[in-house]
Design an enzyme around this catalytic site. Sequence first.
Site, PDB file in Angstrom:
ATOM      1  N   ASP A  29     127.252  49.988  48.801  1.00 29.77           N
ATOM      2  CA  ASP A  29     125.906  50.146  49.363  1.00 29.77           C
ATOM      3  C   ASP A  29     125.148  51.263  48.641  1.00 29.77           C
ATOM      4  OD1 ASP A  29     124.994  48.383  51.242  1.00 29.77           O
ATOM      5  OD2 ASP A  29     125.992  49.355  52.943  1.00 29.77           O
ATOM      6  N   GLN A  73     128.955  48.401  57.975  1.00 29.74           N
ATOM      7  CA  GLN A  73     127.674  47.896  58.485  1.00 29.74           C
ATOM      8  C   GLN A  73     127.065  48.907  59.457  1.00 29.74           C
ATOM      9  OE1 GLN A  73     126.346  44.802  57.416  1.00 29.74           O
ATOM     10  NE2 GLN A  73     124.521  45.553  58.447  1.00 29.74           N
ATOM     11  N   LYS A 116     127.007  38.087  54.236  1.00 32.48           N
ATOM     12  CA  LYS A 116     127.700  38.743  53.118  1.00 32.48           C
ATOM     13  C   LYS A 116     129.037  38.042  52.839  1.00 32.48           C
ATOM     14  CE  LYS A 116     125.320  43.013  54.049  1.00 32.48           C
ATOM     15  NZ  LYS A 116     125.236  44.202  54.893  1.00 32.48           N
TER      16      LYS A 116
END
Length: 283
Positions: A118, A95, A51
């Site tokens: 997200d 994460q 990322k």
Amino acid sequence: MELLDGRALANELTHAQQTAVKTLKVQGVTPKLVVIMVGDDPASAIYTQSKQKRATKIGMASELKRLSAETTEAELLALVKTLNDDRTVDGILVQLPLPKQINEDHVIQAIDAKKDVDGFSPVNIGQLWLNQPGLVACTPNGIMRLLAAHKIDVAGKNVVIVGRSNIVGRPLAALMLNANATVTIAHSRTANLKALTKTADILVAAIGKPHFFGVDAVKEGAVVIDVGINRLEDGSVTGDVDFEALQTHVSAMTPVPRGVGPMTITMLMEQTIEIAKERVKRG
Ligand code: NDP
């Protein structure tokens, strides 16, 4: 068979994103993504690095906050709050998975819904199911973009999604429904699974079981989206469907790797850029 090449589309979109970031910088805003990683799970480390790498490639600012495995929930929530309040931060991503002393739901709920790149927060999930604008989970978003790029219209189609996780199956079902598909979600308790999947015009396999779906489970001429990422003993990566066997049976299919995977990070970048565009509008 038409190959639904996610890597090719991701490369194309990445170029467009580089241009969009340049324009934003001229307007005085550098899109910024902050990724928080708690602990040192090796798979998470690889995902967070890719990322970071992609963000840098397109000219965005990106920061990785690595916290120790002993971090408390209160400490993590305090960091999230700081980032929520920081005007220069557009996207915040925590994460997963998190160490067991931290409740994932509490953390996801704490992220400002407008920075939740997200798309996992209850606000964004709610907006998605209400068919209202909001941030959308990246893997399902990437699947819809890949289908659209190949002019595969899902309206009126019988779509069967196997897998009901919060990151793939459920949000994808909402997106498909919003796009007027007739959607069935299947899972490990579904009876006569293969008889059901055989009725699908579009089959989405997201269960994490290598080569689970073969010719016996797929309708002739169907479109197959393989979300699964399974590492075999020889180190190679394969999907949930038997690509070799299905090649001559289906009309279109994603490969693994180079199918859905590359689209996920691309959608993450796109959403961060969209949030930064809102920052420009606010001045
Ligand atoms: P989860 O483990 O969270 O969910 C798996 C789902 O599959 C569950 O709903 C489970 O059912 C269902 N399932 C498992 N076995 C069977 C079976 N034999 N028959 C029917 N249903 C079954 O996985 P994720 O959604 O996180 O990921 C799924 C796969 O997609 C993994 O391989 C993952 O690596 C990959 N992935 C790929 C991404 C990408 O960018 N390409 C992004 C995210 C995931 P139940 O709910 O009943 O347990």
